[in-house]
Scaffold this motif. Structure first.
Motif, PDB file in Angstrom:
ATOM      1  N   TYR A  77      11.635  28.156  15.330  1.00 40.47           N
ATOM      2  CA  TYR A  77      10.303  27.922  15.869  1.00 40.47           C
ATOM      3  C   TYR A  77      10.441  27.538  17.335  1.00 40.47           C
ATOM      4  O   TYR A  77      11.249  26.675  17.685  1.00 40.47           O
ATOM      5  N   PRO A  78       9.737  28.227  18.227  1.00 46.62           N
ATOM      6  CA  PRO A  78      10.058  28.116  19.653  1.00 46.62           C
ATOM      7  C   PRO A  78       9.810  26.742  20.278  1.00 46.62           C
ATOM      8  O   PRO A  78      10.479  26.388  21.246  1.00 46.62           O
ATOM      9  N   TYR A  79       8.897  26.003  19.767  1.00 47.00           N
ATOM     10  CA  TYR A  79       8.599  24.718  20.404  1.00 47.00           C
ATOM     11  C   TYR A  79       9.385  23.612  19.721  1.00 47.00           C
ATOM     12  O   TYR A  79       9.791  23.737  18.563  1.00 47.00           O
ATOM     13  N   SER A  80       9.573  22.533  20.439  1.00 47.34           N
ATOM     14  CA  SER A  80      10.375  21.448  19.882  1.00 47.34           C
ATOM     15  C   SER A  80       9.593  20.600  18.894  1.00 47.34           C
ATOM     16  O   SER A  80      10.147  19.747  18.217  1.00 47.34           O
ATOM     17  N   CYS A  81       8.292  20.797  18.846  1.00 48.63           N
ATOM     18  CA  CYS A  81       7.505  20.016  17.889  1.00 48.63           C
ATOM     19  C   CYS A  81       6.288  20.836  17.505  1.00 48.63           C
ATOM     20  O   CYS A  81       5.961  21.834  18.143  1.00 48.63           O
ATOM     21  N   PHE A  82       5.649  20.396  16.457  1.00 47.96           N
ATOM     22  CA  PHE A  82       4.431  21.076  16.030  1.00 47.96           C
ATOM     23  C   PHE A  82       3.462  20.031  15.518  1.00 47.96           C
ATOM     24  O   PHE A  82       3.866  19.058  14.884  1.00 47.96           O
ATOM     25  N   LYS A  83       2.199  20.227  15.859  1.00 42.37           N
ATOM     26  CA  LYS A  83       1.185  19.270  15.432  1.00 42.37           C
ATOM     27  C   LYS A  83       0.028  20.017  14.788  1.00 42.37           C
ATOM     28  O   LYS A  83      -0.388  21.065  15.281  1.00 42.37           O
ATOM     29  N   THR A  84      -0.450  19.494  13.710  1.00 46.74           N
ATOM     30  CA  THR A  84      -1.671  20.045  13.137  1.00 46.74           C
ATOM     31  C   THR A  84      -2.740  18.956  13.198  1.00 46.74           C
ATOM     32  O   THR A  84      -2.468  17.801  12.890  1.00 46.74           O
ATOM     33  N   VAL A  85      -3.904  19.329  13.631  1.00 42.95           N
ATOM     34  CA  VAL A  85      -4.998  18.360  13.722  1.00 42.95           C
ATOM     35  C   VAL A  85      -6.169  18.917  12.912  1.00 42.95           C
ATOM     36  O   VAL A  85      -6.544  20.077  13.083  1.00 42.95           O
ATOM     37  N   PHE A  86      -6.708  18.081  12.089  1.00 48.34           N
ATOM     38  CA  PHE A  86      -7.852  18.502  11.277  1.00 48.34           C
ATOM     39  C   PHE A  86      -9.094  17.774  11.791  1.00 48.34           C
ATOM     40  O   PHE A  86      -9.148  16.546  11.740  1.00 48.34           O
ATOM     41  N   ILE A  87     -10.057  18.535  12.275  1.00 52.88           N
ATOM     42  CA  ILE A  87     -11.220  17.911  12.902  1.00 52.88           C
ATOM     43  C   ILE A  87     -12.513  18.421  12.264  1.00 52.88           C
ATOM     44  O   ILE A  87     -12.537  19.455  11.610  1.00 52.88           O
ATOM     45  N   ASP A  88     -13.538  17.674  12.514  1.00 53.46           N
ATOM     46  CA  ASP A  88     -14.847  18.021  11.962  1.00 53.46           C
ATOM     47  C   ASP A  88     -15.591  18.939  12.938  1.00 53.46           C
ATOM     48  O   ASP A  88     -15.294  18.974  14.118  1.00 53.46           O
ATOM     49  N   GLU A  89     -16.573  19.633  12.431  1.00 52.65           N
ATOM     50  CA  GLU A  89     -17.425  20.519  13.219  1.00 52.65           C
ATOM     51  C   GLU A  89     -16.599  21.543  13.991  1.00 52.65           C
ATOM     52  O   GLU A  89     -16.842  21.819  15.167  1.00 52.65           O
ATOM     53  N   ALA A  90     -15.623  22.095  13.302  1.00 49.20           N
ATOM     54  CA  ALA A  90     -14.703  23.010  13.962  1.00 49.20           C
ATOM     55  C   ALA A  90     -15.427  24.265  14.448  1.00 49.20           C
ATOM     56  O   ALA A  90     -16.394  24.713  13.844  1.00 49.20           O
ATOM     57  N   TYR A  91     -14.923  24.785  15.520  1.00 45.94           N
ATOM     58  CA  TYR A  91     -15.478  26.017  16.091  1.00 45.94           C
ATOM     59  C   TYR A  91     -15.053  27.207  15.239  1.00 45.94           C
ATOM     60  O   TYR A  91     -15.858  28.067  14.903  1.00 45.94           O
ATOM     61  N   VAL A  92     -13.786  27.235  14.916  1.00 48.25           N
ATOM     62  CA  VAL A  92     -13.262  28.217  13.963  1.00 48.25           C
ATOM     63  C   VAL A  92     -12.382  27.460  12.983  1.00 48.25           C
ATOM     64  O   VAL A  92     -11.946  26.358  13.272  1.00 48.25           O
ATOM     65  N   GLU A  93     -12.122  28.050  11.859  1.00 50.41           N
ATOM     66  CA  GLU A  93     -11.316  27.343  10.867  1.00 50.41           C
ATOM     67  C   GLU A  93      -9.910  27.084  11.376  1.00 50.41           C
ATOM     68  O   GLU A  93      -9.344  26.032  11.144  1.00 50.41           O
ATOM     69  N   VAL A  94      -9.359  28.043  12.048  1.00 54.85           N
ATOM     70  CA  VAL A  94      -7.999  27.927  12.551  1.00 54.85           C
ATOM     71  C   VAL A  94      -7.983  28.279  14.019  1.00 54.85           C
ATOM     72  O   VAL A  94      -8.500  29.326  14.400  1.00 54.85           O
ATOM     73  N   ALA A  95      -7.412  27.425  14.821  1.00 55.08           N
ATOM     74  CA  ALA A  95      -7.212  27.766  16.221  1.00 55.08           C
ATOM     75  C   ALA A  95      -5.787  27.393  16.584  1.00 55.08           C
ATOM     76  O   ALA A  95      -5.389  26.243  16.418  1.00 55.08           O
ATOM     77  N   ALA A  96      -5.019  28.359  17.035  1.00 50.16           N
ATOM     78  CA  ALA A  96      -3.621  28.103  17.364  1.00 50.16           C
ATOM     79  C   ALA A  96      -3.468  27.966  18.867  1.00 50.16           C
ATOM     80  O   ALA A  96      -3.998  28.768  19.633  1.00 50.16           O
ATOM     81  N   TYR A  97      -2.795  26.920  19.268  1.00 49.51           N
ATOM     82  CA  TYR A  97      -2.462  26.705  20.669  1.00 49.51           C
ATOM     83  C   TYR A  97      -0.982  26.386  20.753  1.00 49.51           C
ATOM     84  O   TYR A  97      -0.343  26.156  19.718  1.00 49.51           O
ATOM     85  N   ALA A  98      -0.474  26.332  21.966  1.00 49.57           N
ATOM     86  CA  ALA A  98       0.953  26.098  22.122  1.00 49.57           C
ATOM     87  C   ALA A  98       1.362  24.808  21.423  1.00 49.57           C
ATOM     88  O   ALA A  98       0.866  23.741  21.740  1.00 49.57           O
ATOM     89  N   SER A  99       2.212  24.928  20.465  1.00 59.22           N
ATOM     90  CA  SER A  99       2.812  23.830  19.701  1.00 59.22           C
ATOM     91  C   SER A  99       1.804  22.970  18.956  1.00 59.22           C
ATOM     92  O   SER A  99       2.149  21.918  18.456  1.00 59.22           O
ATOM     93  N   MET A 100       0.567  23.373  18.895  1.00 61.34           N
ATOM     94  CA  MET A 100      -0.354  22.657  18.008  1.00 61.34           C
ATOM     95  C   MET A 100      -1.443  23.589  17.497  1.00 61.34           C
ATOM     96  O   MET A 100      -1.768  24.584  18.141  1.00 61.34           O
ATOM     97  N   SER A 101      -1.946  23.262  16.333  1.00 59.78           N
ATOM     98  CA  SER A 101      -3.039  24.045  15.781  1.00 59.78           C
ATOM     99  C   SER A 101      -4.173  23.100  15.418  1.00 59.78           C
ATOM    100  O   SER A 101      -3.935  21.994  14.952  1.00 59.78           O
ATOM    101  N   ILE A 102      -5.367  23.559  15.661  1.00 57.85           N
ATOM    102  CA  ILE A 102      -6.531  22.755  15.320  1.00 57.85           C
ATOM    103  C   ILE A 102      -7.222  23.423  14.144  1.00 57.85           C
ATOM    104  O   ILE A 102      -7.548  24.608  14.194  1.00 57.85           O
ATOM    105  N   PHE A 103      -7.406  22.649  13.084  1.00 56.19           N
ATOM    106  CA  PHE A 103      -8.013  23.186  11.872  1.00 56.19           C
ATOM    107  C   PHE A 103      -9.325  22.476  11.586  1.00 56.19           C
ATOM    108  O   PHE A 103      -9.549  21.359  12.034  1.00 56.19           O
ATOM    109  N   SER A 104     -10.106  23.129  10.805  1.00 50.60           N
ATOM    110  CA  SER A 104     -11.306  22.476  10.314  1.00 50.60           C
ATOM    111  C   SER A 104     -10.911  21.448   9.264  1.00 50.60           C
ATOM    112  O   SER A 104     -10.051  21.701   8.425  1.00 50.60           O
ATOM    113  N   THR A 105     -11.539  20.304   9.318  1.00 48.94           N
ATOM    114  CA  THR A 105     -11.212  19.259   8.344  1.00 48.94           C
ATOM    115  C   THR A 105     -11.598  19.702   6.933  1.00 48.94           C
ATOM    116  O   THR A 105     -11.104  19.180   5.946  1.00 48.94           O
ATOM    117  N   ASN A 106     -12.461  20.692   6.862  1.00 51.71           N
ATOM    118  CA  ASN A 106     -12.916  21.140   5.548  1.00 51.71           C
ATOM    119  C   ASN A 106     -11.860  21.939   4.798  1.00 51.71           C
ATOM    120  O   ASN A 106     -12.081  22.352   3.670  1.00 51.71           O
TER     121      ASN A 106
END
Lengths: 310, 1199
Positions: B299-328
């Motif tokens: 995996y290219p990055y030295s770390c990975f973070k997943t964040v689960f948030i409310d009122e998400a814009y899309v269910e899954v959004a991938a960004y460099a070394s982190m992904s933002i998910f819908s809390t649902n």
């Protein structure tokens, strides 16, 4: 005088019970005693040769007599308690009478005087004994290791159970039927109640009661109720999966433990964190290795004259 | 000479053969983003960015960056104040006073506006002038540090604040903020080069409340308290070069969970959800392992973070070394249905980490490679995790989707090439939007684009084998990681960008195969293939005569030439034949192998080597053919309509082991309602080994067949006895067993069967009473106490089943629906719904699935006339504050109500919600639902269709949705659905009158021709270097093109508009600016302006006045407002004159109109064009656009 002494005891207890003046029997008792005393006074007066007496004077004399007898009773009680007893003895009475300036020696003679009038004992109304509680079977005697002065066993019915059996419903269909309708009834009643007590919405304009819908209420944090399992479900889960998920829960607990410690540690300062590994290390050596930047302690700001970036 | 810097680069960009050539005259190497204050109460952000930039051309004096929404206070370059201009044409695409209402016009203008700020064309909203002191420095190509202070106030897009209104501090309330958006949307929250092709290293700093956590890209270096100890600063470093578009941020009082399997992976969720987070992410490490294994790459990055948030814009959004998910997506172990969906989301986001985040794209036309690869490896993960059946089923599903979409809309083009920039060459002229930019794309198109991309990757795999495919990926990744480790060699970083040509080259290098025809067919060309097949068996020759026709004339189709695989199952076995599909050959003779037609008691070998006994009595005695399949491997993007006898479909369903074949035969059997079909379907339903999804669709097919055979149907209703046998108690067949969902296959079947059964109808077209009672009993006896899993989805489906059983009410002349005349069956249904819905308030189910189903069912009852139609209930559930699934379900009902009852009021209510709702996803969804289920369409008469609505929607897409690309494109879709491409029919038509009106308005303000001359004259006077010949020069675009094309009146406008904007943005900003400005007023902001700019030769000075005005308009400081009367005074002199000339001109046309019909358009067009240009001229004076409003303030604030 014997009667007087006898009534003194009764009077003493009478005042006490009269002082309560709360129950009807006590009132009755008070009146009866009063009447007896009046009879006594009247007979003494007759003995002394009076033909008649005014009601007021009889009352006064009765009052005096009552006071006197009460005083005897009170003092006698004091003497007996003074000698650490609970029941007055004859000598207590004697001392009392002496103390009150009464010549005790004259008493036997007076009691045996010839012209004395004998008054009949007041009709003793049956003490309204509290009916004995239902006794079912014999009270058990104390077993040998319990001293006899200990209170008796309560009535057997208070501790003895008599199992009764009814033929259990073994028919699966009936059982399910019952469970289903019971649950349905409970749910229906509950929701109806909720609907009655709160705001409702209705599908029909003309009728709001047949299908009452509890009004929709927005939440401030809607995702919590939507995502978290209800307590009922949690409970259910624990019941059902305890056997199957043992392994899994173990590892999960471990994880939980880590994260709890970690989140705790984050708030603490460094010294606490240094203790942590030794605590948890005994349980699992691997935890020592976790080096996640989010778990590291927050640094104190460097004292600088000027912030370089912000 | 900025032009020379920009243009050649743009020319070369397309051919990525020899590395990447940046469209920008500089190279960004490092960027600092520092947000030092975030106010949740006010929803504002204050911070600065610092870009380290190396000029690549000597005379760089303008630097264009992207920035939207941000208020920019101050720009410094190497500590020197720099002047800047903020101009964003996308804020208001067409001028608000324009009476144009046709979508063609808008789409062209919008595409032009987007490309005018497109970083991939070297453009940007923010144009910074390099201070003259640094020119020498620049000429030596030395580093520039651009420092920009900015703030954001109540951002409408890009950053989304969620602030629940409860008591307590922000952390206690669970307030959080996160970045979001569609494609490159980072410019919405900080100034940057918002392109996927400009990579740099990052330093990110966020100062947040001590109780909050800021999660961003790269490594968290340290967390430091501020001096008052009430806040902390999170310092992030991202050393892997990354595009700004892949930068993200999430701040909130998150609970932190370190992944127990991978300590460098950290998960974040909102307070109280930690147990769910633990369960949900417990699977992630397996996905990691899978990808790393197949790609043979860490995996290219030295770390990975997943964040689960409310009122998400899309269910899954991938960004460099982190992904933002819908809390649902979070769920507990009790939930079955959500588990595979969530895991898919996790896997999807991780695939995009490799391709999309780490490896970025060179240009928009290379997007398909990234989407394709990430989608493809995600598919491989699916195959491994859920099995081959699920994978093939998914591929089939995706194929069907793309085929349906392309046939409907006319094609999805993966690799658009835009030669010459002429609209005529527009490869997507069948669409109502431009596909030149991601931001002009309809959301649906984009989803289909992704779908097609991964299917094409699969086709490539079919061609070159998976092994080579993975080698190619590995090669791309290892090249990129080598490049990423070259810390100080930023020219190497372009290795991290993938281009179509680079990808294809890798493929040919690795595999040695030529896949060019495949690419040409599916990537460079849009459309799918439509096959019609039929056959005859020639007994004499023992030959199968197969006829395959193609439809390549309908929209969205293309002609296929090449190999096509056909599988024939004969008595003696299964045989593959590869046919060559050529231009004119329709018939293909396939020799049959089975000589001995009916060899008794012989097992029949299948494709997979299995040998089975079959009852052959059903088949044609003369033919050895059991079934035939065309393109069984789905190696063509196609739709096949194949004719074969019903018994062949039945054999195929029973004995073909491929789930796709089974699915196809189920679909085909719908047309053969016979007892034999019924038997085949029932057998499949009962067969435990059969794939559960096939069995599920067999349920629905069986229901359809039963309805077609209603008069001859014998026995209990379809599936009833089957369900009883499978799921009910042995002793009492009317009672369902207590729930036990341990076997997921039977769980899904148990859920589906009643839903399908409810679709059964008797001879009166009513749902049989027996079925309804059966479903009601299922609900009644449902008992989940002993179950390990939640039954919320099951119960929800039971309500769906109830809804399915509803048939239209028999009504006598629109009588009012009351309780008294309620159908007794409906009463029972309603009772259940009421109870369920009320119980949900007390014991809510996971994701409120039951409420959702109840709302849908109520709408069904309303629609069928059992319950009075009334949107009030739905509107209350649609309010903000309900769980999003409930809201969407309720809104769907309102949308449907709007359509059925033609309610203007509800439509207005919906439109208001589109504008005002706090949740971007909901707004997007409403538009989407309105488009899917429109209240009326372009060919329909409707009382709703009126001018006010047109204006309202126009305004919505023109300026109301400028903060959200996706929303704007959604509005465009809706407008297209309602009114079509041309002018809405409900508008008063006479265009000439319109012209006159416009003219009257215009004439006062702004004449076109003469002031230009004046301006140029003035300029000429001021500026000796400008060419005198340009006086009175006509717009070359409009005149030349009027000659060429006469039919498409809108194109001209857009042409003019595009060229206008392009010119405006490519040009040195404001040659005329100094003229209107007192020298003293702005010297600090634009130091030595005149010398720098005016010496630049202006190639098209006819624009200069506009630019000048624009410049002044945009930068107008309050001080300068007073200058306008002076500036416009000379103009008014010419006003009358021009009006007069216009007038006569117009009359002239009027006459001609009758005579020369042919020329009509042309003339009209010319007119319109003039007016448009006038409009534009006028623009600077109006200050109506928010951009100008904002930038008016910005310079003054920096003082």
């Amino acid at each position: 005088m014997a009667e007087a002494a006898a009534t003194a005891g009764a009077g003493g207890s009478g005042t006490r019970s009269g002082s309560k003046q709360s129950t009807n029997p006590a009132d009755n008792y008070h009146l009866a005693r009063r009447r007896t005393l009046q009879v006594v006074v009247s007979s003494l007066l007759t003995e002394a040769g009076f033909e008649s007496a005014e009601k007021a004077s009889v009352e006064t004399l009765t009052e005096m007599l009552q006071s006197y007898i009460s005083e005897i009773g009170r003092s006698a009680k004091s003497y007996c308690e003074h000698t650490a007893r609970t029941q007055p003895t004859l000598s207590d009475i004697v001392v009392t009478l002496v103390e009150m300036g009464f010549n005790v020696d004259t008493l036997p003679a007076y009691a045996k005087r010839s012209q004395r009038m004998v008054i009949t004992a007041p009709p003793v109304t049956n003490q309204p004994v509290t009916p004995k509680a239902l006794t079912a079977g014999q009270n058990r005697p104390h077993p040998p290791h319990i001293p006899s002065h200990f209170p008796e066993f309560p009535d057997p019915h208070t501790y003895i159970k008599t199992p009764t059996y009814r033929e259990p419903v073994s028919d699966y269909q009936v059982l399910r039927e019952k469970a289903a309708s019971q649950r349905r009834d409970v749910e229906r009643a509950l929701t109806r109640f909720m609907a009655k007590t709160g705001e409702t919405q209705s599908l029909f304009k003309d009728d709001v009661s047949t299908f009452p819908l509890i009004a929709a209420r927005p939440f401030t944090i809607p995702y919590l109720t939507a995502l978290l399992p209800s307590e009922l479900e949690m409970q259910q889960m624990e019941e059902t999966d305890s056997s199957e998920q043992d392994e899994q829960t173990d590892t999960e607990n471990l994880a939980l433990h880590i994260s709890m410690e970690d989140s705790g540690a984050e708030k603490e300062n460094t010294s606490v964190l240094q203790q942590n590994p030794s605590l948890s290390g005994s349980r699992n050596g691997e935890e020592n290795i976790i080096d996640n930047p989010y778990l590291r302690p927050v640094k104190k700001p460097k004292i600088r004259r000027k912030k370089s970036l912000s | 000479m900025p032009l020379t810097g920009v243009e050649p680069a743009r020319m070369n960009r397309k051919k990525g053969d020899k590395g990447f050539e940046s469209p920008r005259p500089y190279k960004l190497t490092h960027q600092v983003v520092c947000i030092n204050n975030i106010n949740f109460q006010r929803k504002s952000v204050v911070g600065f960015v610092e870009l380290t930039v190396f000029p690549t051309v000597a005379n760089l004096n303008r630097i264009k960056l992207n920035s939207k929404q941000c208020r920019i206070y101050r720009v410094r370059i190497n500590d020197l104040e720099a002047a800047f201009i903020y101009n964003d044409p996308t804020l208001e695409v067409c001028h608000s006073e324009s009476k144009q209402r046709n979508l063609n016009y808008f789409s062209n203008a919008y595409a032009a506006a987007v490309s005018a700020v497109d970083p991939d064309a070297g453009n940007g909203e923010l144009c910074i002038k390099v201070p003259s002191e640094l020119w020498k420095h620049v000429d030596e190509l030395k580093v520039l540090k651009i420092h920009i202070n900015f703030s954001l106030d109540q951002p409408k897009g890009g950053l989304h604040f969620v602030v629940p209104s409860v008591e307590g501090s922000m952390a206690e309330r669970g307030a959080h903020v996160f970045s979001c958006g569609y494609q490159n949307s980072t410019r919405f929250w900080f100034p940057c080069v918002d392109s996927y092709s400009e990579l740099c290293t990052w330093k990110l700093e966020f100062t947040v409340d001590a109780a909050m956590v800021a999660v961003s890209n790269g490594d968290l270096v340290e967390t430091v308290y501020t001096h008052d100890m009430r806040k902390k600063t999170f310092h992030y470093m991202l050393t892997i070069p990354t595009a700004a578009s892949n930068i993200s941020l999430a701040i909130g009082p998150f609970e932190i969970l370190v992944d127990p399997y991978m300590h460098e992976v950290t998960h974040f969720c909102l307070p109280q959800l930690l147990p769910l987070l633990k369960h949900t992410t417990s699977y992630l490490h397996e996905v990691f392992e899978f990808y790393e294994e197949i790609l043979t790459c860490r995996y290219p990055y030295s770390c990975f973070k997943t964040v689960f948030i409310d009122e998400a814009y899309v269910e899954v959004a991938a960004y460099a070394s982190m992904s933002i998910f819908s809390t649902n997506l979070l769920h507990s172990a009790m939930i079955i249905d959500e588990t595979p969906l969530t895991r898919r989301c996790l896997a999807q986001s991780l695939a995009q980490q490799f391709f999309g985040c780490f490896i970025s794209r060179m240009s928009w036309s290379d997007e398909w490679v990234l989407k394709g690869i990430s989608g493809y490896i995600y598919g491989l993960w699916m195959k491994k995790t859920f099995g081959v059946n699920e994978y093939r089923h998914w591929i089939k599903e995706e194929l069907d989707r793309i085929v349906a979409y392309e046939l409907k809309t006319g094609g999805v083009l993966l690799h658009p090439i835009f030669g010459g920039g002429k609209e005529k060459d527009n490869p997507a002229s069948h669409l109502h939007f431009s596909i030149k930019h991601p931001h002009t794309l309809s959301w649906e198109y984009y989803t289909m684009f992704q779908c097609k991309a991964h299917l094409v990757m699969r086709l490539i795999e079919n061609r070159i084998s998976m092994e080579f495919m993975l080698q190619v990926f590995n090669k791309l990744l290892s090249l990129a990681s080598t490049a990423s480790s070259q810390k100080f060699q930023s020219h190497m970083w372009s290795q991290m960008l993938v281009s179509t040509s680079g990808f294809l080259k890798s493929i040919s290098n690795v595999s040695g195969k030529d896949i060019q025809p495949l690419i040409k067919q599916w990537v460079d060309q849009s459309g799918v293939v439509k096959f019609y097949g039929s056959f005859a068996f020639n007994r004499k020759r023992n030959v199968l005569e197969l006829e395959i026709k193609q439809d390549y004339t309908s929209p969205g189709t293309q002609k296929y030439v090449g190999p096509l695989k056909v599988t024939v199952q004969e008595l003696d076995g299964s045989f593959n034949h590869t046919l060559q599909i050529e231009e004119n050959s329709l018939k293909h003779d396939i020799p049959c192998h089975s000589k001995s037609r009916r060899n008794k008691k012989k097992k029949i070998p299948l494709m997979n080597g299995e040998e089975v006994d079959m009852d052959l009595s059903a088949m044609d005695a003369d033919s050895p053919l059991l079934w035939i399949r065309i393109d069984p491997d789905m190696s063509v993007l196609r739709k096949v309509e194949f004719e074969q006898a019903d018994f062949m479909w039945q054999y195929q369903l029973r004995y073909e082991r491929d789930v796709v074949a089974q699915q196809e035969s189920i679909l085909a059997l719908e047309k053969f309602p016979t007892p034999a079909s019924r038997l085949a379907l029932t057998d499949i339903l009962e067969q435990e080994q059969c794939f559960y999804r096939v069995r599920m669709s067999a349920c629905f097919c069986l229901a359809k067949i039963a309805n077609s055979m209603v008069s001859t149907w014998t026995g209990p209703p379809a599936m009833k006895s089957l369900f009883t046998r499978m799921f009910c108690c042995k002793s009492c067949p009317n009672i369902v067993k207590t729930n036990n969902f341990m076997s997921f296959q039977s769980y899904f079947l148990q859920k589906t069967m009643p839903v399908a059964m409810a679709l059964l109808r008797d001879v009166h077209n009513l749902c049989p009473k027996e079925v309804l009672t059966f479903i009601l009993d299922l609900i009644k006896y449902n008992d989940n106490r002993k179950n390990k899993f939640s039954d919320n989805y099951y119960r929800a489906e039971m309500i769906d089943a109830l809804a399915n059983s509803v048939t239209p009410a028999v009504s006598v002349n629109n009588e009012v629906r009351t309780l008294d005349n309620l159908n007794p069956d409906v009463r029972l249904i309603l009772e259940e719904i009421t109870r369920f819905l009320n119980m949900e308030k007390l014991l809510p189910s996971y994701r409120h699935t039951i409420t959702v189903s109840c709302l849908r069912a109520i709408r069904v009852l309303q629609k069928n006339g059992h319950v009075p139609s009334d949107p009030a209930l739905f509107k209350s559930y649609a309010e903000y504050g309900h769980f999003v699934d409930i809201r969407i379900a309720a809104l769907e009902a309102v949308v449907d109500y709007t359509k059925v009852d033609r309610s203007y009021e509800e439509l207005q209510w919906l439109l208001n919600m589109i504008q005002d709702d706090p949740v971007p996803y909901v707004r997007h969804k409403i538009l989407n639902m309105l488009t899917k289920n429109p209240p009326f369409t372009k060919n329909m008469e409707s009382p709703l269709c009126n001018e006010a609505l047109v204006d309202q929607l126009w305004k919505l897409m023109n300026s109301g949705t400028s903060h959200d690309w996706r929303l704007r494109c959604g509005a465009v879709d809706l407008y297209f659905t309602l009114f079509g491409l041309s002018r809405p029919s409900c508008l008063p038509l006479p265009e000439l009158g319109l012209v006159l009106n416009l003219k009257e308005k215009k004439a006062v303000l702004n004449p076109t021709i003469i002031p230009e001359a004046v301006a140029v004259n003035q300029e000429a006077a001021n500026n000796p270097s400008s060419h005198p010949q340009l006086v009175g020069f006509q717009n070359p675009f409009s005149s030349s093109q009027d000659e060429e094309e006469i039919d498409m009146d809108t194109v001209h406008d857009s042409q003019a508009f595009i060229s206008h904007h392009l010119n405006m943005l490519e040009r040195p900003s404001t040659p005329g600016l100094s003229k209107y400005r007192p020298a003293s007023s702005r010297s600090a902001l634009i130091p030595q302006h005149s010398t720098g700019c005016d010496s630049t030769p202006t190639t098209k000075p006819q624009w200069s006045l506009e630019l000048a005005r624009k410049g002044t308009g945009k930068e107008q400081s309050p001080l300068e407002m007073g200058m306008h009367p002076v500036a416009s005074a000379p103009l008014s002199v010419f006003t009358k004159e021009s009006t007069a000339s216009k007038h006569s001109d117009h009359h002239h046309h009027h006459h001609h109109e009758h005579k020369k019909k042919k020329k009509k358009h042309k003339h009209k067009h010319k007119h319109k064009h003039k007016h448009d240009s006038k409009e534009k001229d006028k623009e600077p004076f109006t200050f109506s656009s928010p951009a100008s409003g904002r930038s008016i303030r910005s310079p003054s604030l920096s003082d």
